[in-house]
Design an enzyme around this catalytic site. Structure first.
Site: not given
Length: 175
Positions: A83, A93, A96, A98
């Site tokens: 990344r 990407r 990811d 989160d």
């Protein structure tokens, strides 16, 4: 120990392998336990073209890590999968990760907002999260994940992904 929820996404390279590697990396940590993994979904990208579709999933973790330490762990895993954060917002990407929720904590600091500030607007986050914690209440909005998912769900935008790969992510982990 605190329950935390993490969204995963990938639209570059071997998308399914990136999600599986992130799950494995979290499982290998002594201070994090993966409690449950959602179905993997395929979704259209939000960012500018040209981008391929994303694979998205959610994880329920039980952790001893503080929120900032958990975020650092997630960023380290992203970096290990290639990344690059210099590409701009909503760019393609490899991985990811989160942090969506950390218990019922509400935190607004530079570089870390919990709950994630846009989770309630994103079907690709809410649909997998709803599998893991439909009754979880968003501490800022006062609505359950299930209620939020109903508001944003677009029946054509979040589709269960059928894997043909050996990198399949297990759906459930024993507590």
């Amino acid at each position: 120990m605190v329950d935390a929820y993490v969204a995963m996404g990938s639209n570059l390279g071997d998308r399914e392998a990136h999600l599986a590697a992130a799950t494995h990396a979290l499982r290998s940590r002594p201070d994090v336990r993966v409690v449950a993994v959602s179905t993997v979904y395929e979704t259209a990208p939000l960012g500018p073209p040209p981008q391929g579709p994303y694979l998205n999933a959610a994880l329920r973790l039980r952790t001893q890590l503080a929120p900032r330490a958990l975020l650092a762990c997630l960023l380290e895993i992203e970096a290990s999968r290639g990344r690059q954060r210099s590409s701009g917002r909503w760019s393609a990407r490899t991985l990811d990760l989160d942090l969506l929720f950390y218990g019922s904590l509400v935190l607004d600091e530079p570089g870390l907002c919990v709950p994630h500030p846009a989770l309630h607007e994103r079907a690709f986050v809410l649909v997998p999260l709803c599998e893991l914690a439909p009754q979880l209440v968003h501490p800022r909005l006062g609505a359950s994940v299930e209620e939020l998912a109903r508001k944003v769900r677009d029946s054509g935008s979040v589709v269960a992904f059928r894997s043909g790969s050996s990198a399949r992510i297990p759906e459930q982990v024993d507590e």
